[in-house]
Design an enzyme around this catalytic site. Structure first.
Site, PDB file in Angstrom:
ATOM      1  N   HIS A 352       0.803  -1.228   0.000  1.00 34.53           N
ATOM      2  CA  HIS A 352       0.000   0.000   0.000  1.00 34.53           C
ATOM      3  C   HIS A 352       0.834   1.275   0.000  1.00 34.53           C
ATOM      4  CE1 HIS A 352      -0.190  -1.502   4.355  1.00 34.53           C
ATOM      5  NE2 HIS A 352       0.601  -0.450   4.421  1.00 34.53           N
ATOM      6  N   HIS A 423      -6.246   1.270   2.989  1.00 37.38           N
ATOM      7  CA  HIS A 423      -5.259   0.297   3.473  1.00 37.38           C
ATOM      8  C   HIS A 423      -5.508  -0.084   4.919  1.00 37.38           C
ATOM      9  CE1 HIS A 423      -3.459   3.580   5.664  1.00 37.38           C
ATOM     10  NE2 HIS A 423      -2.329   2.958   5.903  1.00 37.38           N
TER      11      HIS A 423
END
EC number: 6.5.1.-
Length: 504
Positions: A352, A423
């Site tokens: 991420h 995320h």
């Protein structure tokens, strides 16, 4: 609600647009920022977060910006955003922890095997002997870790999870197939170019010593929000989604291990070196930083500066990939110390904090994900010839130990967010505010009340569940926006964090 927040235009369930005015005051040529979040989540976006998103959208070469429900103030660009450009690369919207990522190891151990606190403490101790946690800690802090010398470290960061690297570290070779990207090359597609650049970096003895010291952090968790968690998998009841979860290798009612960490000190050094180089180049050339913010320095991707950044990012990303795979191998080894016959397989590894070349809006573009997770649905061309071509890949979303974490799969609607989701939950309190406002006794007792223990004498207050946004509302935003669907929930049983005690 401040003035910038009031500018949001609701365009669909949990989707809004933030208009962006061009420098001359017009709006026709500037596409709005896509904002993902229901009413409750939009209330968490402060004006500075939205201002950073606007600054990012107006930066040179940027074609699209997406703000995810976990968004909060970051360096230059918000954490929890996606920034797309056909031509430019930006170190800021990747960050200093290159390829910070999530991975999930699924075991065949039934949940009731770890009900007893004494068993969980044995597992925590066994993991601690192999996987050190905390900023700056490496293999010397874990007597049963894998030893990585300069030659192997060099191979790791220039090649990634190749068969040779995996064999030398005792990692199952099949795990490379469960990675978003098992390895990264230089922009020319070569690992030799990375090797040449790293050799150039190490010509000075002091720099070489520092680089090799960072190699010795392979197989370790960092500090801050990094963690390892033993989980109980709970598949959803929906038959179609449950079937997808089972196809991922998830086992309902069994123990799994969720890991969050990145490229440690090696990636940090690569990123900081690039920040310094790009900022210096801007100053030498008399260029203005976007919105006056040095954290939004940039380079054209095909320029010398852009190519160097992509090389250094690739090496940091290779470190992060192998770091995760090694941690999972060591965790499985630790479980076998307590349960000798246990078996485990890597479900997925996904990043991420990275920039990748992907097809967005019909053209190949550089997709910067800062605290944002890739979300390719079934049939996406980049999943062709993978095990996830017909389902979409697993999306690993950490919430907090108390409220659980989630595994999702993308829907075709993910195209609205540049094939990205959040995320995690995202911070609602700064670390300073959390330490000031949250009571240590309440934090520790709250975890015990949910039958969760940790390796910490006292749990870090700045990492307490209440320091983060409501995970239920964050997940609801993703599903209401049509981006992804949940296939499983993960219930924490114990947590491995930076072992340093919280401030009293």
């Amino acid at each position: 609600m401040d003035t910038t927040t009031q500018m949001l235009r609701i365009t669909g369930p949990a989707i809004a647009e933030l208009p962006v005015a061009a420098a001359d005051g017009g709006q026709d040529s500037i596409s709005p920022i896509t904002v993902i979040g229901n009413d409750a989540v939009r209330e968490t976006f402060c004006g500075q977060t939205l201002r950073q998103a606007i600054n990012s959208r107006l930066a040179p070469g940027v074609s699209r910006v997406v703000l995810n429900p976990d968004a909060h103030v970051g360096y230059g660009a918000p954490v929890g955003c996606v920034m797309v450009s056909p031509s430019h690369v930006y170190p800021g919207p990747v960050g200093v922890d290159i390829k910070c990522s999530m991975s999930l190891l699924q075991t065949d151990l039934p949940a009731d095997a770890i009900n007893e606190l004494t068993v969980r403490r044995k597992l925590i101790k066994a993991i601690g002997k192999r996987v050190p946690s905390g900023a700056g800690r490496g293999q010397r802090n874990a007597p049963k870790s894998r030893r990585v010398d300069g030659a192997l470290g060099f191979q790791v960061v220039t090649e990634g999870a190749t068969k040779s690297v995996l064999k030398k570290l005792g990692i199952p070779k099949g795990w490379a197939d469960a990675c978003e990207d098992a390895f990264h090359t230089a922009p020319d597609g070569s690992s030799d170019t990375l090797a040449a650049r790293l050799q150039w970096m190490g010509r000075q003895r002091d720099k070489l010593d520092r680089i090799e010291s960072k190699y010795r952090q392979l197989g370790s968790l960092g500090g801050g929000n990094h963690f390892g968690e033993a989980e109980v998998v709970q598949l959803v009841q929906d038959p179609a989604l449950r079937k997808i979860g089972e196809s991922f290798g998830l086992r309902d009612g069994h123990v799994a291990f969720l890991t969050h960490c990145g490229s440690r000190g090696f990636g940090h050094d690569m990123a900081m070196g690039q920040f310094r180089a790009m900022k210096s180049d801007f100053e030498k050339r008399g260029l203005a930083f976007p919105a006056g913010d040095p954290q939004l320095c940039y380079a054209e991707a095909d320029s010398d500066a852009g190519q160097k950044y992509l090389c250094d990012m690739a090496m940091g990303a290779n470190f992060a990939t192998v770091n995760h795979l090694l941690i999972n191998a060591l965790v499985l080894e630790a479980f076998r110390e307590v349960f000798p016959s246990v078996r485990g397989e890597l479900v997925y590894f996904i990043s991420h904090n990275i920039v990748r070349r992907e097809t967005i809006d019909g053209m190949r573009q550089w997709v910067h994900r800062k605290g944002a997770t890739r979300a390719f649905p079934a049939g996406h061309p980049d999943l062709a010839r993978t095990a996830f071509a017909d389902t979409g890949h697993p999306i690993l979303l950490p919430g907090n130990p108390r409220d659980g974490s989630s595994i999702m799969v993308a829907n075709p609607g993910a195209s609205a967010s540049a094939f990205s989701v959040n995320h995690g939950a995202g911070r609602r309190m700064s670390r300073t505010k959390a330490k000031k406002n949250l009571r240590q006794e309440a934090v520790d007792q709250g975890l015990l009340d949910h039958d969760i223990i940790s390796n910490c004498r006292v749990y870090p207050r700045d990492e307490a569940p209440d320091a983060y946004k409501d995970f239920g509302e964050v997940l609801a935003s993703v599903t209401q926006a049509g981006l992804a669907s949940e296939v499983a929930r993960l219930k924490a049983k114990f947590v491995i964090k930076d072992g340093a005690p919280a401030d009293d």
